[in-house]
Motif scaffolding. Structure first.
Motif, PDB file in Angstrom:
ATOM      1  N   THR A  82      25.697  22.318  49.453  1.00 27.50           N
ATOM      2  CA  THR A  82      25.270  23.418  48.561  1.00 27.50           C
ATOM      3  C   THR A  82      26.043  24.698  48.894  1.00 27.50           C
ATOM      4  OG1 THR A  82      23.060  22.476  48.339  1.00 27.50           O
ATOM      5  CG2 THR A  82      23.289  24.813  47.808  1.00 27.50           C
ATOM      6  N   LYS A  83      26.202  24.957  50.203  1.00 29.96           N
ATOM      7  CA  LYS A  83      26.967  26.145  50.631  1.00 29.96           C
ATOM      8  C   LYS A  83      28.425  26.059  50.179  1.00 29.96           C
ATOM      9  CE  LYS A  83      24.268  27.649  54.623  1.00 29.96           C
ATOM     10  NZ  LYS A  83      24.202  27.748  56.092  1.00 29.96           N
ATOM     11  N   GLU A  84      28.998  24.850  50.267  1.00 30.55           N
ATOM     12  CA  GLU A  84      30.377  24.645  49.820  1.00 30.55           C
ATOM     13  C   GLU A  84      30.513  24.913  48.318  1.00 30.55           C
ATOM     14  OE1 GLU A  84      33.183  24.150  51.333  1.00 30.55           O
ATOM     15  OE2 GLU A  84      32.359  23.998  53.351  1.00 30.55           O
ATOM     16  N   ILE A  85      29.511  24.413  47.570  1.00 27.31           N
ATOM     17  CA  ILE A  85      29.517  24.623  46.110  1.00 27.31           C
ATOM     18  C   ILE A  85      29.412  26.124  45.795  1.00 27.31           C
ATOM     19  CG2 ILE A  85      28.164  24.276  43.975  1.00 27.31           C
ATOM     20  CD1 ILE A  85      27.495  21.437  45.164  1.00 27.31           C
ATOM     21  N   GLU A  86      28.495  26.807  46.506  1.00 31.76           N
ATOM     22  CA  GLU A  86      28.317  28.254  46.293  1.00 31.76           C
ATOM     23  C   GLU A  86      29.603  29.018  46.617  1.00 31.76           C
ATOM     24  OE1 GLU A  86      24.982  29.182  48.737  1.00 31.76           O
ATOM     25  OE2 GLU A  86      23.495  28.545  47.238  1.00 31.76           O
ATOM     26  N   TYR A  87      30.255  28.577  47.695  1.00 30.37           N
ATOM     27  CA  TYR A  87      31.516  29.229  48.108  1.00 30.37           C
ATOM     28  C   TYR A  87      32.582  29.075  47.018  1.00 30.37           C
ATOM     29  CZ  TYR A  87      35.871  30.158  50.577  1.00 30.37           C
ATOM     30  OH  TYR A  87      37.094  30.655  50.934  1.00 30.37           O
ATOM     31  N   GLN A  88      32.686  27.862  46.473  1.00 32.53           N
ATOM     32  CA  GLN A  88      33.670  27.601  45.414  1.00 32.53           C
ATOM     33  C   GLN A  88      33.332  28.383  44.142  1.00 32.53           C
ATOM     34  OE1 GLN A  88      36.519  26.156  45.951  1.00 32.53           O
ATOM     35  NE2 GLN A  88      35.894  25.684  48.056  1.00 32.53           N
ATOM     36  N   GLU A  89      32.024  28.529  43.859  1.00 23.92           N
ATOM     37  CA  GLU A  89      31.610  29.324  42.690  1.00 23.92           C
ATOM     38  C   GLU A  89      32.003  30.792  42.865  1.00 23.92           C
ATOM     39  OE1 GLU A  89      27.479  28.367  42.547  1.00 23.92           O
ATOM     40  OE2 GLU A  89      27.756  26.724  41.098  1.00 23.92           O
ATOM     41  N   LEU A  90      31.852  31.285  44.102  1.00 24.03           N
ATOM     42  CA  LEU A  90      32.279  32.670  44.411  1.00 24.03           C
ATOM     43  C   LEU A  90      33.790  32.818  44.274  1.00 24.03           C
ATOM     44  CD1 LEU A  90      30.031  33.521  47.519  1.00 24.03           C
ATOM     45  CD2 LEU A  90      29.980  34.663  45.294  1.00 24.03           C
ATOM     46  N   GLU A  91      34.493  31.762  44.710  1.00 17.51           N
ATOM     47  CA  GLU A  91      35.964  31.767  44.590  1.00 17.51           C
ATOM     48  C   GLU A  91      36.373  31.853  43.111  1.00 17.51           C
ATOM     49  OE1 GLU A  91      38.877  30.917  47.301  1.00 17.51           O
ATOM     50  OE2 GLU A  91      37.453  32.526  47.632  1.00 17.51           O
ATOM     51  N   ILE A  92      35.641  31.122  42.255  1.00 19.24           N
ATOM     52  CA  ILE A  92      35.918  31.147  40.807  1.00 19.24           C
ATOM     53  C   ILE A  92      35.646  32.540  40.239  1.00 19.24           C
ATOM     54  CG2 ILE A  92      35.099  30.302  38.557  1.00 19.24           C
ATOM     55  CD1 ILE A  92      34.665  27.550  39.974  1.00 19.24           C
ATOM     56  N   GLN A  93      34.489  33.129  40.637  1.00 21.93           N
ATOM     57  CA  GLN A  93      34.142  34.476  40.154  1.00 21.93           C
ATOM     58  C   GLN A  93      35.198  35.511  40.569  1.00 21.93           C
ATOM     59  OE1 GLN A  93      30.148  35.581  41.363  1.00 21.93           O
ATOM     60  NE2 GLN A  93      29.300  33.653  40.599  1.00 21.93           N
ATOM     61  N   LEU A  94      35.624  35.404  41.839  1.00 19.74           N
ATOM     62  CA  LEU A  94      36.619  36.340  42.361  1.00 19.74           C
ATOM     63  C   LEU A  94      37.961  36.163  41.637  1.00 19.74           C
ATOM     64  CD1 LEU A  94      37.066  38.562  44.490  1.00 19.74           C
ATOM     65  CD2 LEU A  94      37.811  36.773  46.078  1.00 19.74           C
ATOM     66  N   ALA A  95      38.350  34.903  41.420  1.00 22.34           N
ATOM     67  CA  ALA A  95      39.614  34.614  40.717  1.00 22.34           C
ATOM     68  C   ALA A  95      39.556  35.135  39.281  1.00 22.34           C
ATOM     69  CB  ALA A  95      39.885  33.113  40.730  1.00 22.34           C
ATOM     70  N   GLU A  96      38.396  34.957  38.613  1.00 23.78           N
ATOM     71  CA  GLU A  96      38.247  35.447  37.235  1.00 23.78           C
ATOM     72  C   GLU A  96      38.312  36.975  37.184  1.00 23.78           C
ATOM     73  OE1 GLU A  96      34.604  33.524  36.135  1.00 23.78           O
ATOM     74  OE2 GLU A  96      35.646  31.817  35.190  1.00 23.78           O
ATOM     75  N   LYS A  97      37.706  37.604  38.210  1.00 23.71           N
ATOM     76  CA  LYS A  97      37.759  39.077  38.309  1.00 23.71           C
ATOM     77  C   LYS A  97      39.212  39.537  38.463  1.00 23.71           C
ATOM     78  CE  LYS A  97      35.957  42.868  41.215  1.00 23.71           C
ATOM     79  NZ  LYS A  97      37.097  43.284  42.018  1.00 23.71           N
ATOM     80  N   HIS A  98      39.970  38.838  39.327  1.00 26.71           N
ATOM     81  CA  HIS A  98      41.377  39.186  39.539  1.00 26.71           C
ATOM     82  C   HIS A  98      42.193  38.985  38.264  1.00 26.71           C
ATOM     83  CE1 HIS A  98      41.011  38.620  44.167  1.00 26.71           C
ATOM     84  NE2 HIS A  98      40.831  39.882  43.815  1.00 26.71           N
ATOM     85  N   ILE A  99      41.903  37.899  37.556  1.00 20.14           N
ATOM     86  CA  ILE A  99      42.615  37.622  36.291  1.00 20.14           C
ATOM     87  C   ILE A  99      42.389  38.760  35.299  1.00 20.14           C
ATOM     88  CG2 ILE A  99      42.642  36.122  34.247  1.00 20.14           C
ATOM     89  CD1 ILE A  99      42.259  33.742  36.236  1.00 20.14           C
ATOM     90  N   LYS A 100      41.139  39.242  35.208  1.00 18.07           N
ATOM     91  CA  LYS A 100      40.831  40.368  34.307  1.00 18.07           C
ATOM     92  C   LYS A 100      41.628  41.612  34.710  1.00 18.07           C
ATOM     93  CE  LYS A 100      36.133  39.162  32.796  1.00 18.07           C
ATOM     94  NZ  LYS A 100      34.708  39.482  32.957  1.00 18.07           N
ATOM     95  N   GLU A 101      41.667  41.866  36.041  1.00 19.12           N
ATOM     96  CA  GLU A 101      42.413  43.026  36.544  1.00 19.12           C
ATOM     97  C   GLU A 101      43.902  42.886  36.239  1.00 19.12           C
ATOM     98  OE1 GLU A 101      41.382  43.030  40.668  1.00 19.12           O
ATOM     99  OE2 GLU A 101      39.434  44.023  40.343  1.00 19.12           O
ATOM    100  N   PHE A 102      44.422  41.665  36.423  1.00 16.51           N
ATOM    101  CA  PHE A 102      45.835  41.413  36.133  1.00 16.51           C
ATOM    102  C   PHE A 102      46.135  41.652  34.655  1.00 16.51           C
ATOM    103  CE2 PHE A 102      45.973  38.255  39.892  1.00 16.51           C
ATOM    104  CZ  PHE A 102      46.418  39.240  40.762  1.00 16.51           C
ATOM    105  N   LYS A 103      45.216  41.237  33.777  1.00 19.65           N
ATOM    106  CA  LYS A 103      45.420  41.412  32.331  1.00 19.65           C
ATOM    107  C   LYS A 103      45.431  42.889  31.943  1.00 19.65           C
ATOM    108  CE  LYS A 103      43.967  36.886  30.674  1.00 19.65           C
ATOM    109  NZ  LYS A 103      42.950  36.087  29.982  1.00 19.65           N
ATOM    110  N   VAL A 104      44.582  43.679  32.644  1.00 18.08           N
ATOM    111  CA  VAL A 104      44.579  45.138  32.417  1.00 18.08           C
ATOM    112  C   VAL A 104      45.938  45.716  32.847  1.00 18.08           C
ATOM    113  CG1 VAL A 104      43.585  47.341  33.176  1.00 18.08           C
ATOM    114  CG2 VAL A 104      42.072  45.431  32.577  1.00 18.08           C
TER     115      VAL A 104
END
Length: 259
Positions: A102-124
């Motif tokens: 469960t912790k591994e899954i949560e970690y990967q979900e956070l990684e996805i959120q962080l990557a999506e945040k970075h993608i938005k910043e990159f697009k700006v």
């Protein structure tokens, strides 16, 4: 052995004034050109700078695109891991293994959120850089048009004056060789120290040319006698009488007409 010809002071004064008239003509030509060569050089530097800026901005966009691709790959990898860990949870033997996954899954979900945040910043950043690129291209086009216009002006002036200037410079060198080195050095030194480049000037209305300082009558008589080289005590310029100056002007105008 050939006898050395003695050059009179009058001949030296005439040669000096001729040299002054030639150099003043070169100055006139260069004044017509004015600041154009510098303007053209500055515009060329500016255009080169704007092109370099566009290249850097283009490279930055490529790097950001690569960063976005990397983040998207990371998201896909994280999703694959989430799927894998979710499948593994179905076959766990105890709560400890389940919680660990469960912790591994949560970690990967956070990684996805962080990557999506970075993608938005990159697009700006991409939008901002595209705006800068658009502005830079517009400025570059304007500068290139201005440069073309200024180059056209300069080329036209050069076409008219370059041949004459080259001929005059050669004449200046020829006339310098006719005058003894000491006088040429004095002439060049005075010429470099005065604003308008006039090192040899005639007397006009009792004062040295271009000056308001009156020349004493006795000194005027000495200048008119052409027996020695006399300088203005105020400006340091070499003085010649008006009659000599007029004679040499007529002579040099004929020379200039042939160039």
């Amino acid at each position: 052995m050939a006898k050395k010809v003695e050059v009179s002071v009058e001949d030296r004064l005439r040669a000096l004034y001729d040299l002054q008239l030639i150099d003043s003509r070169v100055d006139e030509i260069r004044n017509v050109r004015g600041e154009l060569p510098l303007e053209v050089r500055d515009l060329e530097d500016e255009v080169a700078g704007l092109n370099t800026r566009l290249e850097k901005l283009g490279s930055n966009l490529e790097m950001i695109d690569e960063d976005i691709k990397a983040k998207k790959n990371l998201i896909e990898e994280a999703k694959a891991l989430i799927k894998k860990y979710s499948e593994q949870q179905k076959n766990v033997r105890n709560n400890r293994e389940y919680n660990s996954l469960t912790k591994e899954i949560e970690y990967q979900e956070l990684e996805i959120q962080l990557a999506e945040k970075h993608i938005k910043e990159f697009k700006v950043q991409i939008e901002q850089k595209k705006e800068i690129i658009s502005e830079t291209k517009s400025k570059l086009k304007d500068r290139q048009t201005h440069l073309k216009h200024k180059k056209g002006e300069l080329d036209a002036i050069l076409a008219e004056t370059e041949k004459e200037e080259e001929a005059l410079i050669k004449k200046s060198e020829e006339y310098q060789k006719q005058i003894d080195e000491r006088l040429v050095k004095a002439y060049l030194r005075i010429r470099n120290n005065v604003k308008n480049g006039l090192a040899v000037v005639p007397i006009e209305r009792g004062a040295s040319g271009g000056s308001f300082f009156t020349i004493p009558p006795q000194v005027q008589v000495e200048i008119a006698s052409r027996k020695k080289v006399i300088t203005d005590e105020h400006s340091g310029r070499i003085l010649v009488d008006a009659a000599l100056a007029e004679e040499q002007k007529e002579k040099m105008e004929k020379l200039f007409a042939k160039l």
